[in-house]
Design an enzyme around this catalytic site. Structure first.
Site, PDB file in Angstrom:
ATOM      1  N   ARG A   1     -26.840   2.738 -45.591  1.00  0.00           N
ATOM      2  CA  ARG A   1     -25.444   2.584 -45.186  1.00  0.00           C
ATOM      3  C   ARG A   1     -24.685   1.768 -46.219  1.00  0.00           C
ATOM      4  O   ARG A   1     -25.215   0.807 -46.765  1.00  0.00           O
ATOM      5  CB  ARG A   1     -25.374   1.883 -43.822  1.00  0.00           C
ATOM      6  CG  ARG A   1     -25.162   2.866 -42.694  1.00  0.00           C
ATOM      7  CD  ARG A   1     -25.272   2.230 -41.344  1.00  0.00           C
ATOM      8  NE  ARG A   1     -24.417   1.072 -41.133  1.00  0.00           N
ATOM      9  CZ  ARG A   1     -24.311   0.449 -39.964  1.00  0.00           C
ATOM     10  NH1 ARG A   1     -24.998   0.903 -38.925  1.00  0.00           N
ATOM     11  NH2 ARG A   1     -23.535  -0.597 -39.832  1.00  0.00           N
TER      12      ARG A   1
ATOM     13  N   ARG B   1     -20.524  -9.587 -42.631  1.00  0.00           N
ATOM     14  CA  ARG B   1     -20.521  -9.057 -41.249  1.00  0.00           C
ATOM     15  C   ARG B   1     -20.986 -10.129 -40.279  1.00  0.00           C
ATOM     16  O   ARG B   1     -20.427 -10.289 -39.193  1.00  0.00           O
ATOM     17  CB  ARG B   1     -21.427  -7.820 -41.157  1.00  0.00           C
ATOM     18  CG  ARG B   1     -20.801  -6.595 -41.784  1.00  0.00           C
ATOM     19  CD  ARG B   1     -21.812  -5.526 -42.112  1.00  0.00           C
ATOM     20  NE  ARG B   1     -22.463  -4.953 -40.964  1.00  0.00           N
ATOM     21  CZ  ARG B   1     -23.598  -4.258 -41.026  1.00  0.00           C
ATOM     22  NH1 ARG B   1     -24.191  -4.059 -42.200  1.00  0.00           N
ATOM     23  NH2 ARG B   1     -24.129  -3.759 -39.947  1.00  0.00           N
TER      24      ARG B   1
ATOM     25  N   ARG C   1     -33.215  -0.288 -43.807  1.00  0.00           N
ATOM     26  CA  ARG C   1     -32.609   0.666 -42.856  1.00  0.00           C
ATOM     27  C   ARG C   1     -32.173   1.949 -43.542  1.00  0.00           C
ATOM     28  O   ARG C   1     -31.608   1.944 -44.633  1.00  0.00           O
ATOM     29  CB  ARG C   1     -31.397   0.050 -42.163  1.00  0.00           C
ATOM     30  CG  ARG C   1     -30.673   1.118 -41.329  1.00  0.00           C
ATOM     31  CD  ARG C   1     -29.778   0.592 -40.276  1.00  0.00           C
ATOM     32  NE  ARG C   1     -28.722  -0.250 -40.782  1.00  0.00           N
ATOM     33  CZ  ARG C   1     -27.874  -0.886 -40.007  1.00  0.00           C
ATOM     34  NH1 ARG C   1     -27.986  -0.774 -38.694  1.00  0.00           N
ATOM     35  NH2 ARG C   1     -26.930  -1.639 -40.513  1.00  0.00           N
TER      36      ARG C   1
ATOM     37  N   ARG D   1     -15.941  -4.941 -29.126  1.00  0.00           N
ATOM     38  CA  ARG D   1     -16.409  -5.965 -30.055  1.00  0.00           C
ATOM     39  C   ARG D   1     -15.542  -7.211 -29.998  1.00  0.00           C
ATOM     40  O   ARG D   1     -15.847  -8.186 -30.664  1.00  0.00           O
ATOM     41  CB  ARG D   1     -16.345  -5.442 -31.486  1.00  0.00           C
ATOM     42  CG  ARG D   1     -17.398  -4.439 -31.807  1.00  0.00           C
ATOM     43  CD  ARG D   1     -18.689  -5.128 -32.138  1.00  0.00           C
ATOM     44  NE  ARG D   1     -19.047  -5.001 -33.515  1.00  0.00           N
ATOM     45  CZ  ARG D   1     -19.637  -3.919 -34.028  1.00  0.00           C
ATOM     46  NH1 ARG D   1     -19.919  -2.888 -33.284  1.00  0.00           N
ATOM     47  NH2 ARG D   1     -19.957  -3.899 -35.287  1.00  0.00           N
TER      48      ARG D   1
ATOM     49  N   LYS E   1     -28.978  -2.000 -31.592  1.00  0.00           N
ATOM     50  CA  LYS E   1     -28.136  -1.218 -30.671  1.00  0.00           C
ATOM     51  C   LYS E   1     -28.291   0.277 -30.930  1.00  0.00           C
ATOM     52  O   LYS E   1     -28.505   1.056 -30.009  1.00  0.00           O
ATOM     53  CB  LYS E   1     -26.656  -1.621 -30.829  1.00  0.00           C
ATOM     54  CG  LYS E   1     -26.393  -3.106 -30.619  1.00  0.00           C
ATOM     55  CD  LYS E   1     -24.934  -3.472 -30.808  1.00  0.00           C
ATOM     56  CE  LYS E   1     -24.393  -3.286 -32.210  1.00  0.00           C
ATOM     57  NZ  LYS E   1     -25.005  -4.173 -33.234  1.00  0.00           N
TER      58      LYS E   1
HETATM   59  P1  AP5 Z   1     -30.056  -0.780 -35.678  1.00  0.00           P
HETATM   60  O1  AP5 Z   1     -30.509  -0.126 -34.422  1.00  0.00           O
HETATM   61  O2  AP5 Z   1     -29.424   0.069 -36.724  1.00  0.00           O
HETATM   62  O3  AP5 Z   1     -29.135  -2.060 -35.333  1.00  0.00           O
HETATM   63  P2  AP5 Z   1     -27.646  -2.121 -34.816  1.00  0.00           P
HETATM   64  O4  AP5 Z   1     -27.578  -3.200 -33.796  1.00  0.00           O
HETATM   65  O5  AP5 Z   1     -27.153  -0.763 -34.438  1.00  0.00           O
HETATM   66  O6  AP5 Z   1     -26.965  -2.648 -36.140  1.00  0.00           O
HETATM   67  P3  AP5 Z   1     -25.641  -2.160 -36.855  1.00  0.00           P
HETATM   68  O7  AP5 Z   1     -25.712  -2.694 -38.254  1.00  0.00           O
HETATM   69  O8  AP5 Z   1     -25.416  -0.692 -36.685  1.00  0.00           O
HETATM   70  O9  AP5 Z   1     -24.597  -2.939 -36.041  1.00  0.00           O
HETATM   71  P4  AP5 Z   1     -23.193  -3.208 -36.428  1.00  0.00           P
HETATM   72  O10 AP5 Z   1     -22.690  -3.662 -35.143  1.00  0.00           O
HETATM   73  O11 AP5 Z   1     -23.023  -4.141 -37.554  1.00  0.00           O
HETATM   74  O12 AP5 Z   1     -22.676  -1.806 -37.049  1.00  0.00           O
HETATM   75  P5  AP5 Z   1     -21.758  -0.645 -36.472  1.00  0.00           P
HETATM   76  O13 AP5 Z   1     -22.200   0.627 -37.076  1.00  0.00           O
HETATM   77  O14 AP5 Z   1     -21.654  -0.741 -35.006  1.00  0.00           O
HETATM   78  O15 AP5 Z   1     -31.329  -1.551 -36.292  1.00  0.00           O
HETATM   79  C1  AP5 Z   1     -31.233  -2.171 -37.561  1.00  0.00           C
HETATM   80  C2  AP5 Z   1     -32.543  -1.912 -38.340  1.00  0.00           C
HETATM   81  O16 AP5 Z   1     -33.598  -2.604 -37.668  1.00  0.00           O
HETATM   82  C3  AP5 Z   1     -32.953  -0.424 -38.379  1.00  0.00           C
HETATM   83  O17 AP5 Z   1     -33.519  -0.142 -39.621  1.00  0.00           O
HETATM   84  C4  AP5 Z   1     -33.989  -0.300 -37.254  1.00  0.00           C
HETATM   85  O18 AP5 Z   1     -34.961   0.694 -37.542  1.00  0.00           O
HETATM   86  C5  AP5 Z   1     -34.627  -1.701 -37.243  1.00  0.00           C
HETATM   87  N1  AP5 Z   1     -35.030  -2.126 -35.906  1.00  0.00           N
HETATM   88  C6  AP5 Z   1     -34.393  -1.914 -34.722  1.00  0.00           C
HETATM   89  N2  AP5 Z   1     -35.058  -2.485 -33.686  1.00  0.00           N
HETATM   90  C7  AP5 Z   1     -36.146  -3.095 -34.237  1.00  0.00           C
HETATM   91  C8  AP5 Z   1     -37.236  -3.859 -33.694  1.00  0.00           C
HETATM   92  N3  AP5 Z   1     -37.318  -4.115 -32.351  1.00  0.00           N
HETATM   93  N4  AP5 Z   1     -38.158  -4.332 -34.544  1.00  0.00           N
HETATM   94  C9  AP5 Z   1     -38.071  -4.080 -35.899  1.00  0.00           C
HETATM   95  N5  AP5 Z   1     -37.076  -3.352 -36.480  1.00  0.00           N
HETATM   96  C10 AP5 Z   1     -36.128  -2.863 -35.646  1.00  0.00           C
HETATM   97  O19 AP5 Z   1     -20.355  -1.027 -37.086  1.00  0.00           O
HETATM   98  C11 AP5 Z   1     -20.140  -0.927 -38.481  1.00  0.00           C
HETATM   99  C12 AP5 Z   1     -18.763  -1.482 -38.816  1.00  0.00           C
HETATM  100  O20 AP5 Z   1     -17.758  -0.706 -38.179  1.00  0.00           O
HETATM  101  C13 AP5 Z   1     -18.484  -2.924 -38.367  1.00  0.00           C
HETATM  102  O21 AP5 Z   1     -18.953  -3.845 -39.314  1.00  0.00           O
HETATM  103  C14 AP5 Z   1     -16.963  -2.912 -38.265  1.00  0.00           C
HETATM  104  O22 AP5 Z   1     -16.357  -3.003 -39.522  1.00  0.00           O
HETATM  105  C15 AP5 Z   1     -16.693  -1.529 -37.709  1.00  0.00           C
HETATM  106  N6  AP5 Z   1     -16.667  -1.489 -36.238  1.00  0.00           N
HETATM  107  C16 AP5 Z   1     -17.576  -0.876 -35.426  1.00  0.00           C
HETATM  108  N7  AP5 Z   1     -17.232  -1.025 -34.140  1.00  0.00           N
HETATM  109  C17 AP5 Z   1     -16.117  -1.765 -34.120  1.00  0.00           C
HETATM  110  C18 AP5 Z   1     -15.279  -2.258 -33.088  1.00  0.00           C
HETATM  111  N8  AP5 Z   1     -15.547  -2.022 -31.792  1.00  0.00           N
HETATM  112  N9  AP5 Z   1     -14.193  -2.975 -33.438  1.00  0.00           N
HETATM  113  C19 AP5 Z   1     -13.895  -3.222 -34.727  1.00  0.00           C
HETATM  114  N10 AP5 Z   1     -14.631  -2.778 -35.767  1.00  0.00           N
HETATM  115  C20 AP5 Z   1     -15.737  -2.053 -35.463  1.00  0.00           C
HETATM  116 MG    MG Z   2     -25.717   0.563 -35.161  1.00  0.00          MG
END
Ligand code: AP5
Ligand code: MG
Length: 221
Positions: free
Chosen positions: A161, A172, A128, A89, A14
């Site tokens: 991270r 997660r 990452r 989410r 994402k």
């Molecule tokens: P990346 O693009 O970073 O993936 P992502 O989907 O953004 O993964 P996240 O870990 O950020 O998602 P998340 O939903 O757990 O975390 P968030 O920060 O939103 O890609 C991952 C890796 O793969 C990178 O190294 C990238 O380079 C690589 N990659 C990407 N595409 C690729 C491809 N096609 N091929 C190969 N490699 C690739 O949330 C963090 C925390 O915040 C949550 O756990 C929760 O506690 C809280 N939170 C956030 N939003 C909410 C909400 N709405 N409600 C409640 N809690 C929330």
């Molecule tokens: Mg992300």
């Protein structure tokens, strides 16, 4: 005007895809994780509260998350559309978003579900890196920066991270895949969910997402 949501499991891509799609459409990215990490970095009371939750792998409570995110959505740069990464989410968050958008004559146009099997995701977290200034996303193997340890976009330092430790990644996945399916069902029910194969290269996934956003709009609901 386009309001598009990127859905997907942790690590699905994402945060990698959101800026590419946003640049193509000329709208900002609103990323819930970046908002929360900003609170943590600022040392605010909210930051202290959410830091512990994020490190545990659980979701931040709906009321707090909706308050933070919808305030960001209200800022003028998002008036003409936005790419939403990480919000909603849960189903209550999705309902709160619909309500807030309707109040300003907007609606969710597309929910794009980036699909990657869990076994393919696990290998992405150890490599990452994100930049300290803007949250730009890299990977030691799959998307290395041009200069080691430095963000291509803003020159800031690249770091791991806090929630990418192996135990937290497992938590997660356990905590968050159920709510993800609920949210996907919610948008499937509205006829605006488009699944995209996220196992391909970053550029191929980006092209599919852009085509999905530009596809003819769903019938009025
Ligand atoms: P990346 O693009 O970073 O993936 P992502 O989907 O953004 O993964 P996240 O870990 O950020 O998602 P998340 O939903 O757990 O975390 P968030 O920060 O939103 O890609 C991952 C890796 O793969 C990178 O190294 C990238 O380079 C690589 N990659 C990407 N595409 C690729 C491809 N096609 N091929 C190969 N490699 C690739 O949330 C963090 C925390 O915040 C949550 O756990 C929760 O506690 C809280 N939170 C956030 N939003 C909410 C909400 N709405 N409600 C409640 N809690 C929330
Ligand atoms: Mg992300």
């Amino acid at each position: 005007m386009t309001v598009a949501i990127l859905l997907g499991a942790p690590g699905a891509g994402k945060g990698t895809q959101a800026p590419l799609l946003a640049a193509s459409l000329g709208v900002p990215v609103l990323a819930s994780g970046d908002l929360l990490r900003g609170e943590v970095a600022s040392g605010s009371d909210i930051g202290r509260e959410v830091d512990a939750i994020m490190r545990s792998g659980e979701l931040v409570p709906d009321a707090l998350m909706a308050r933070l995110f919808l305030a960001r959505l209200d800022r003028s740069d998002a008036a003409a559309g936005a790419i939403l990464d990480g919000f909603p989410r849960t189903r209550p968050q999705a309902e709160a978003l619909d309500h807030a958008l309707a109040a300003s004559g907007r609606r969710v146009d597309r929910a794009l579900l980036i699909e990657v099997p869990i076994e393919d995701l696990i290998g992405r977290f150890a490599g990452r890196l994100i930049c300290k200034a803007g949250g730009h996303v890299y990977n030691e193997w799959f998307k290395p920066p041009r200069a080691w340890g430095v963000c291509d976009v803003d020159g800031s330092e690249l770091v791991h991270r806090a929630d990418d430790a192996e135990a937290t990644v497992r938590a997660r996945m356990e905590q968050q895949l159920g709510p993800l399916h609920d949210v996907a069902d919610y948008y499937r029910g509205q006829g605006i969910l488009i699944p995209v194969d996220g196992t391909r290269s970053i550029d191929e996934v980006a092209a599919s997402l852009l085509a999905a956003v530009r596809a003819p709009p769903a019938p009025a609901r």
